[in-house]
Every structure is written in structure tokens, then in C-alpha cells.
Design a protein around this motif. Structure first.
Motif, PDB file in Angstrom:
ATOM      1  N   ARG A  78     -11.317  16.463   2.406  1.00 49.05           N
ATOM      2  CA  ARG A  78     -11.848  15.101   2.446  1.00 49.05           C
ATOM      3  C   ARG A  78     -12.212  14.718   3.886  1.00 49.05           C
ATOM      4  N   LYS A 121     -15.881  13.823   5.441  1.00 49.97           N
ATOM      5  CA  LYS A 121     -16.153  12.577   6.184  1.00 49.97           C
ATOM      6  C   LYS A 121     -16.459  12.847   7.650  1.00 49.97           C
ATOM      7  N   LYS A 136     -14.629  13.990   9.968  1.00 49.03           N
ATOM      8  CA  LYS A 136     -13.587  13.615  10.932  1.00 49.03           C
ATOM      9  C   LYS A 136     -13.047  14.867  11.627  1.00 49.03           C
ATOM     10  N   SER A 178      13.399   6.068   3.505  1.00 45.59           N
ATOM     11  CA  SER A 178      12.761   4.760   3.493  1.00 45.59           C
ATOM     12  C   SER A 178      13.787   3.642   3.563  1.00 45.59           C
ATOM     13  N   HIS A 183      10.174   7.202  10.026  1.00 44.12           N
ATOM     14  CA  HIS A 183       9.700   6.757   8.708  1.00 44.12           C
ATOM     15  C   HIS A 183       8.178   6.614   8.710  1.00 44.12           C
ATOM     16  N   PHE A 184       7.545   7.554   8.009  1.00 46.91           N
ATOM     17  CA  PHE A 184       6.082   7.561   7.893  1.00 46.91           C
ATOM     18  C   PHE A 184       5.679   6.763   6.653  1.00 46.91           C
ATOM     19  N   ASN A 187       2.678   6.179   3.428  1.00 46.08           N
ATOM     20  CA  ASN A 187       1.809   6.914   2.516  1.00 46.08           C
ATOM     21  C   ASN A 187       0.440   6.232   2.384  1.00 46.08           C
ATOM     22  N   PRO A 188      -0.688   6.922   2.511  1.00 45.72           N
ATOM     23  CA  PRO A 188      -0.833   8.346   2.818  1.00 45.72           C
ATOM     24  C   PRO A 188      -0.625   8.634   4.318  1.00 45.72           C
ATOM     25  N   PRO A 216      -1.550  10.915   6.486  1.00 41.87           N
ATOM     26  CA  PRO A 216      -2.645  11.173   7.423  1.00 41.87           C
ATOM     27  C   PRO A 216      -3.447   9.909   7.774  1.00 41.87           C
ATOM     28  N   VAL A 217      -3.314   8.858   6.960  1.00 45.76           N
ATOM     29  CA  VAL A 217      -4.128   7.654   7.167  1.00 45.76           C
ATOM     30  C   VAL A 217      -3.345   6.528   7.841  1.00 45.76           C
ATOM     31  N   MET A 218      -2.106   6.297   7.418  1.00 51.26           N
ATOM     32  CA  MET A 218      -1.373   5.115   7.880  1.00 51.26           C
ATOM     33  C   MET A 218      -0.832   5.349   9.290  1.00 51.26           C
ATOM     34  N   ASN A 272      10.455  -1.884   4.552  1.00 50.56           N
ATOM     35  CA  ASN A 272      10.821  -2.025   3.138  1.00 50.56           C
ATOM     36  C   ASN A 272      11.651  -3.270   2.855  1.00 50.56           C
ATOM     37  N   MET A 289       9.555  -4.539  -0.260  1.00 49.87           N
ATOM     38  CA  MET A 289      10.147  -4.417  -1.604  1.00 49.87           C
ATOM     39  C   MET A 289      10.390  -5.759  -2.290  1.00 49.87           C
ATOM     40  N   PRO A 299      -5.198  -4.163   0.756  1.00 51.73           N
ATOM     41  CA  PRO A 299      -6.098  -3.113   0.244  1.00 51.73           C
ATOM     42  C   PRO A 299      -5.789  -2.715  -1.202  1.00 51.73           C
ATOM     43  N   ILE A 328      15.193   1.789  -3.396  1.00 54.51           N
ATOM     44  CA  ILE A 328      15.216   0.969  -2.176  1.00 54.51           C
ATOM     45  C   ILE A 328      15.774  -0.426  -2.481  1.00 54.51           C
ATOM     46  N   LYS A 336     -12.599   6.889 -11.437  1.00 54.34           N
ATOM     47  CA  LYS A 336     -11.958   6.185 -10.320  1.00 54.34           C
ATOM     48  C   LYS A 336     -11.433   4.812 -10.725  1.00 54.34           C
TER      49      LYS A 336
HETATM   50  N1  3HC Z   1      -5.279  11.982   3.160  1.00 52.01           N
HETATM   51  C1  3HC Z   1      -6.199  11.830   4.112  1.00 52.01           C
HETATM   52  N2  3HC Z   1      -7.092  10.803   4.122  1.00 52.01           N
HETATM   53  C2  3HC Z   1      -7.045   9.925   3.098  1.00 52.01           C
HETATM   54  C3  3HC Z   1      -6.112  10.032   2.063  1.00 52.01           C
HETATM   55  C4  3HC Z   1      -5.197  11.101   2.120  1.00 52.01           C
HETATM   56  N3  3HC Z   1      -4.248  11.272   1.192  1.00 52.01           N
HETATM   57  N4  3HC Z   1      -6.310   8.998   1.215  1.00 52.01           N
HETATM   58  C5  3HC Z   1      -7.316   8.274   1.684  1.00 52.01           C
HETATM   59  N5  3HC Z   1      -7.777   8.809   2.856  1.00 52.01           N
HETATM   60  C6  3HC Z   1      -8.773   8.249   3.754  1.00 52.01           C
HETATM   61  C7  3HC Z   1     -10.167   8.339   3.273  1.00 52.01           C
HETATM   62  O1  3HC Z   1     -10.792   9.522   3.698  1.00 52.01           O
HETATM   63  C8  3HC Z   1     -10.817   7.122   3.901  1.00 52.01           C
HETATM   64  O2  3HC Z   1     -11.188   7.363   5.262  1.00 52.01           O
HETATM   65  P1  3HC Z   1     -12.375   6.503   5.961  1.00 52.01           P
HETATM   66  O3  3HC Z   1     -12.000   5.058   5.850  1.00 52.01           O
HETATM   67  O4  3HC Z   1     -12.405   6.997   7.372  1.00 52.01           O
HETATM   68  O5  3HC Z   1     -13.607   6.812   5.194  1.00 52.01           O
HETATM   69  C9  3HC Z   1      -9.707   6.102   3.952  1.00 52.01           C
HETATM   70  O6  3HC Z   1      -8.496   6.839   3.854  1.00 52.01           O
HETATM   71  C10 3HC Z   1      -9.838   5.132   2.815  1.00 52.01           C
HETATM   72  O7  3HC Z   1      -9.884   5.883   1.607  1.00 52.01           O
HETATM   73  P2  3HC Z   1     -10.785   5.509   0.359  1.00 52.01           P
HETATM   74  O8  3HC Z   1     -12.049   4.846   0.796  1.00 52.01           O
HETATM   75  O9  3HC Z   1     -10.866   6.673  -0.560  1.00 52.01           O
HETATM   76  O10 3HC Z   1      -9.896   4.496  -0.453  1.00 52.01           O
HETATM   77  P3  3HC Z   1      -9.376   3.085  -0.068  1.00 52.01           P
HETATM   78  O11 3HC Z   1     -10.335   2.334   0.789  1.00 52.01           O
HETATM   79  O12 3HC Z   1      -8.922   2.510  -1.344  1.00 52.01           O
HETATM   80  O13 3HC Z   1      -8.106   3.380   0.847  1.00 52.01           O
HETATM   81  C11 3HC Z   1      -5.777   3.638   1.070  1.00 52.01           C
HETATM   82  C12 3HC Z   1      -7.013   4.109   0.368  1.00 52.01           C
HETATM   83  C13 3HC Z   1      -5.841   4.006   2.561  1.00 52.01           C
HETATM   84  C14 3HC Z   1      -4.598   4.335   0.425  1.00 52.01           C
HETATM   85  C15 3HC Z   1      -5.703   2.076   0.954  1.00 52.01           C
HETATM   86  O14 3HC Z   1      -5.844   1.700  -0.379  1.00 52.01           O
HETATM   87  C16 3HC Z   1      -4.421   1.487   1.498  1.00 52.01           C
HETATM   88  O15 3HC Z   1      -4.279   1.270   2.684  1.00 52.01           O
HETATM   89  N6  3HC Z   1      -3.463   1.193   0.591  1.00 52.01           N
HETATM   90  C17 3HC Z   1      -2.161   0.664   0.945  1.00 52.01           C
HETATM   91  C18 3HC Z   1      -1.296   1.796   1.404  1.00 52.01           C
HETATM   92  C19 3HC Z   1       0.065   1.345   1.773  1.00 52.01           C
HETATM   93  O16 3HC Z   1       0.420   0.175   1.758  1.00 52.01           O
HETATM   94  N7  3HC Z   1       0.899   2.323   2.131  1.00 52.01           N
HETATM   95  C20 3HC Z   1       2.259   2.069   2.462  1.00 52.01           C
HETATM   96  C21 3HC Z   1       3.121   2.335   1.265  1.00 52.01           C
HETATM   97  S1  3HC Z   1       4.796   1.971   1.585  1.00 52.01           S
HETATM   98  C22 3HC Z   1       5.409   3.391   2.222  1.00 52.01           C
HETATM   99  O17 3HC Z   1       4.777   4.421   2.307  1.00 52.01           O
HETATM  100  C23 3HC Z   1       6.813   3.314   2.687  1.00 52.01           C
HETATM  101  C24 3HC Z   1       7.781   3.895   1.710  1.00 52.01           C
HETATM  102  O18 3HC Z   1       9.026   3.962   2.319  1.00 52.01           O
HETATM  103  C25 3HC Z   1       7.897   3.123   0.427  1.00 52.01           C
END
Ligand code: 3HC
Length: 295
Positions: A50, A54, A56, A118, A139-140, A142-143, A145-147, A189, A193, A224, A242, A286
Motif C-alpha cells: 500500500r 501511494k 511513500k 494498553s 504503547h503504540f 493501531n494502525p 505504521p500510520v499513527m 485508554n 475507553m 476519522p 481495558i 469497502k
Molecule cells: N498500514 C500502513 N498504512 C495504512 C494502514 C496500515 N495498516 N491503514 C491505513 N494506512 C494509510 C493509508 O495508506 C493512507 O495513507 P495516506 O493518507 O498517506 O494516503 C492513510 O493511512 C489513510 O488510509 P485510508 O485512506 O485507506 O483510510 P482512512 O482515511 O479511513 O484512514 C485510519 C484509516 C488511519 C485507520 C483512520 O480511519 C483513523 O485514523 N482511524 C482511527 C484510528 C485510531 O483511533 N487508532 C487508535 C486506536 S486505539 C489503540 O490503538 C490503542 C489500544 O491500546 C486500544
């Protein structure tokens, strides 16, 4: 630091392995299940694809990243050369204590032992080892690579030098670390939560439907994902675990998990990873489809 061992090949473990490998670290990904390791490698490859699509990263970056990850089903040999171990196993205290005891016995004396927990106490985890000053929370989100966020959690005995090293390492990974004290749920959290739990109650009490609840938070607050979709994404079993840590840790019933969540977990409807939670993920496409129970 050069050698990183990640324990647990689930959603968080494969994401953590992905970001370290992309930065050139030699990563050993450890899990008791070879099938879980194979699946994790497939997920890392899919997520790298992916990023290539893109633009990247390049195809060469992808190949180099994949070359940096090896897998093992043996914890002791997996950690024996580690500079840093990041544990991302199932969120259960008994399991984490057992794993940390084993890691402590097998990893080099100067290795730092981090947990991606967590909400479980870093201080309790550290007490299972003979090196509490080198045990820390990393503590990372999800996802991975993105957050951008990494909560860096200092246990009671974590040394300042170890904290500084993990803060610096997190920045090197391209993340933004924040330092947090070791109290139930840490910071993220503890705030997230109760929000998700209130969304479960809003559904349970019939105030609004699944899509309506998520639309409120997406369009009204700019989130989002709506809270029910996010809960499915995190895993309903993880949310339940949690909330119980918060309830027991603070002795405060305000964190008591919604009975609907408890029922869904008992029914094995854990969200995206099992194909159904508040939404049904089994169909192609989707568009989000509300699970039959709530349609
Ligand atoms: N790996 C790599 N890149 C990814 C990916 C993955 N698994 N999933 C999505 N991406 C990238 C896409 O390539 C895209 O990149 P770009 O903006 O540069 O083009 C970007 O992320 C956005 O992806 P999409 O356009 O496909 O989809 P969305 O715009 O819907 O974004 C999302 C997806 C980033 C997951 C967004 O919906 C989001 O931020 N959601 C909230 C996530 C969140 O709150 N996470 C925290 C959860 S709590 C936690 O983890 C803690 C635990 O202890 C509970």
C-alpha cells in the motif's frame, strides 16, 4: 540499538515489527504459532505494498524492510541477541508475567524490556523480572505504521536513562512519544475507553442506532472513525479487558463495561478480526454493513 525482538505477531506486533524493520533494525518476530507468524508477514507485505502504491516508499525499500524481519517460535532463542524486546502479546496479566520472566532469563543483561500493553501496570510486569529499571511501556496505536503517538510509560522503578533512550528511539522511528506515569489505562485508554463504553450504552439503551452513533462522532466531532467502528477495529475483547483494568484499578464502577459489550465478547463477536462486531466485515466491498443484530 540494532536488534529488536517483538513478541506476539497479532495486529500490534506485526505493525511494530513493520516500523522497526522499515528503519533498518534487525527484527525477530516471535509467536508460539507459526500460522500467526506467516499471517503477520503477509500483513506486513500488504501494508508495504500500500505504501509503494501511494509512492511513500520504493519497491527496494519494501524488499529491504522484508529482509529485516525474521520469525521464530522459540522465545528464548528469539531474544538472545536483543538490544530491545517489545512485548505485544495478548492483554492478560498472567501471560505477560510469564513472558517477562522468560525474556528476563534469556535476553542479554543490558537489554531493555518494553511492553506494548494498553493498560496493564508496567510496575507489576517489571516485578516479574530482575531488572525493573530496564522495564518500560512503549504503547503504540493501531494502525502502527500510520499513527504517530507512542505512550512511553515509566514504571515505578524505570530509570531515567532508559526513559530517555526509549523517547529518543521513538522519535527516530518517526513517532511522537509522550511520557506518562504508570496508572490504570495510562492516559490514552483512560480517556478513550469511557468514550467507547458510553457509545455502547447509547446503543444498548436504544438512544440511537449503530450508524447514527458513529455519524454523530464523525460529522459532529471530526473523528476519522465513529466509536463503534473504532471499537471493532481495536477488538471488543481488548476494550473489555481495558475497561476491567480501569474498573478494578481505580475501584470505580463508572468504568464498568456495558453489558452489551460483555455479551458480544462472550458470543465471540470481537469486531473486525472475527468478521463481526457492531458491523459485519464478511462481505466484500469497502462500505460498512451494520451487523444483523443491530440492523
Ligand atoms: N498500514 C500502513 N498504512 C495504512 C494502514 C496500515 N495498516 N491503514 C491505513 N494506512 C494509510 C493509508 O495508506 C493512507 O495513507 P495516506 O493518507 O498517506 O494516503 C492513510 O493511512 C489513510 O488510509 P485510508 O485512506 O485507506 O483510510 P482512512 O482515511 O479511513 O484512514 C485510519 C484509516 C488511519 C485507520 C483512520 O480511519 C483513523 O485514523 N482511524 C482511527 C484510528 C485510531 O483511533 N487508532 C487508535 C486506536 S486505539 C489503540 O490503538 C490503542 C489500544 O491500546 C486500544
Amino acid at each position: 540499538m540494532k536488534n529488536i525482538t517483538v513478541i506476539g505477531a497479532g495486529t500490534m506486533g506485526n505493525g511494530i515489527a513493520h516500523v522497526f524493520a522499515m528503519k533498518g533494525f534487525a527484527v525477530v518476530l516471535v509467536d508460539i504459532s507459526q500460522a500467526a507468524l506467516d499471517k503477520a508477514l503477509g500483513t506486513i507485505e500488504k501494508n508495504l505494498d500500500r505504501m509503494v502504491r501511494k509512492e511513500k516508499i520504493s519497491e527496494a525499500d519494501k524488499a529491504a524492510t522484508l529482509r529485516n524481519v525474521v520469525t521464530s517460535t522459540d522465545l528464548a532463542s528469539g531474544v538472545k541477541n536483543a538490544d530491545l524486546v517489545v512485548e505485544a502479546a495478548t492483554e492478560r496479566l498472567d501471560l505477560k508475567l510469564k513472558i517477562f520472566k522468560q525474556i528476563d532469563e534469556a535476553a542479554p543483561e543490558n537489554a531493555i524490556l518494553a511492553s506494548n500493553t494498553s493498560s496493564i501496570s508496567i510496575t507489576k510486569i517489571a516485578a516479574a523480572t530482575n531488572r525493573p529499571e530496564k522495564v518500560i511501556g512503549m504503547h503504540f496505536f493501531n494502525p502502527v505504521p500510520v499513527m504517530k503517538l507512542v505512550e512511553v510509560i515509566n514504571g515505578y522503578g524505570t530509570s531515567k536513562a532508559v526513559t530517555a533512550e526509549i523517547m529518543e528511539l521513538s522519535e527516530h522511528l518517526g513517532k511522537v512519544p509522550v511520557e506518562i506515569k504508570d496508572y490504570p489505562g495510562f492516559a490514552a485508554n483512560r480517556m478513550l475507553m469511557p468514550l467507547l463504553n458510553e457509545a455502547f450504552y447509547t446503543l444498548y439503551e436504544g438512544v440511537a442506532g449503530v450508524q447514527e452513533i458513529d455519524t454523530v462522532m464523525k460529522l459532529g466531532m471530526g473523528h476519522p472513525m465513529g466509536p463503534l467502528q473504532l471499537a471493532d477495529f481495536v477488538g471488543l475483547d481488548v476494550c473489555l479487558a481495558i475497561l476491567n483494568v480501569l474498573k478494578d484499578g481505580f475501584g470505580n464502577p463508572k468504568y464498568a463495561p456495558c453489558p452489551l459489550l460483555v455479551n458480544m465478547v462472550a458470543a465471540g463477536k470481537l469486531g473486525r478480526k472475527t468478521g463481526e462486531g457492531f458491523y459485519n466485515y464478511q462481505g466484500a466491498g469497502k462500505d460498512l454493513v451494520v451487523a444483523e443484530q443491530f440492523a
